[in-house]
Design an enzyme around this catalytic site. Structure first.
Site, PDB file in Angstrom:
ATOM      1  CG  HIS A  18       3.619   0.343   4.792  1.00 32.86           C
ATOM      2  ND1 HIS A  18       2.638  -0.637   4.777  1.00 32.86           N
ATOM      3  CD2 HIS A  18       4.769  -0.318   5.090  1.00 32.86           C
ATOM      4  CE1 HIS A  18       3.176  -1.804   5.062  1.00 32.86           C
ATOM      5  NE2 HIS A  18       4.466  -1.643   5.247  1.00 32.86           N
TER       6      HIS A  18
ATOM      7  CG  ASP B 209      -0.249   0.028   2.546  1.00 33.30           C
ATOM      8  OD1 ASP B 209       1.004   0.025   2.572  1.00 33.30           O
ATOM      9  OD2 ASP B 209      -0.944   0.053   3.579  1.00 33.30           O
TER      10      ASP B 209
ATOM     11  CD  GLU C  90      -0.112   0.724   6.992  1.00 39.37           C
ATOM     12  OE1 GLU C  90       0.086   0.908   5.782  1.00 39.37           O
ATOM     13  OE2 GLU C  90      -0.190  -0.416   7.499  1.00 39.37           O
TER      14      GLU C  90
END
Ligand code: GLP
Length: 260
Positions: free
Chosen positions: A137, A135, A142
């Protein structure tokens, strides 16, 4: 940002060359240490150079990128334990020269502030090893993370808990929900960032990291604002880079003396 498309073993050798240069040229070298699968081949190569070539970590210090909150003492998945197994136990890096954010602390914000001070007191990180989440990160920053963030508590995204379930008996619910992580601004303070990524699951995140707009939606894109970043990716992770041919040609034509 330099993008180098090479097989995993070659990426590990190139990253190890950069680590070795830091170890050989700095009086008190400071390494930023990542966990996850991505740096494992690098740690294997560093352990090999220690055993076969006498590469010494005796004067180095290490700072972990991140740590889980709530894992019991002795849990093998604590990042401190992972780095202990993968690097400390296989080199002469002194165990007490490696620090991580304290996921056991009663006062987690105070522990995060203390960790920032410890990094600063060591003179900052010379070379930070990084992976990247599917994602986008880095560390455990995050999507939605402040691009100016420092070390703090974060809640993991469900995607990350699914991705990391392989270390916890394939059970995403067994992955801690909370973590401590160096912030994006903390990571940016390191003098050289070396990011390793391999496999098709990383292709979207790598494309954003290198070619996407800088945005908290894909936290790794903040690396575009750093003056010295090396991205070492295999073909599968590079598959969605629009300018892959340009990166390959640039690497082929790079004078050997330049290094990473
Ligand atoms: C993990 C770590 C990151 C790592 C990333 C990718 O959860 N907190 O530091 O870079 O996610 O992990 P892997 O290398 O296993 O794909």
């Amino acid at each position: 940002m330099e993008v180098v498309v090479v097989p995993v073993a070659e990426a590990a050798r190139l990253a190890a060359d950069a680590v070795e240069a830091v170890l050989r040229t700095r009086q008190r070298p400071v390494l930023g240490l990542a966990t996850g699968s991505s740096p494992l081949a690098l740690y294997d190569e560093l352990a090999r150079r220690h055993a076969d070539e006498g590469l010494s970590f005796a004067h180095a210090r290490g700072f972990l990128l991140d740590e889980y909150v709530g894992l019991p003492p002795g849990d093998p998945e604590r990042y401190r334990a992972v780095v202990g197994r993968e690097l400390v136990a296989r080199t002469d890096l002194p165990p007490d020269a490696v620090l991580g954010p304290d996921g056991d602390a009663a006062d987690l914000p105070a522990a995060c502030a203390a960790y920032e001070r410890a990094i600063a007191d060591a003179g900052g990180v010379d070379l930070q090893v990084l992976g990247i989440g599917t994602d986008g990160h880095v560390g455990f920053n995050e999507p939605g993370s402040s691009l100016a963030s420092r070390t703090r508590v974060k809640t993991l995204a469900e995607q990350t808990r699914r991705d990391n379930a392989r270390f916890f008996g394939d059970d995403p619910a067994a992955v801690p929900a909370h973590v401590l992580t160096q912030g994006l601004a903390t990571i940016r303070d390191a003098r050289h960032l070396v990011l390793l990524a391999a496999g098709p699951a990383k292709a979207a995140a790598v494309a954003q990291l290198v070619e996407g707009p800088v945005s908290a939606r894909w936290p790794a894109t903040v690396l575009q604002l750093h003056p010295h970043v090396t991205v070492l990716v295999d073909e599968a992770a590079a598959a969605r880079l629009e300018l892959a041919e340009h990166y390959r040609a640039t690497w082929r034509g790079k004078p050997a003396w330049q290094g990473l």
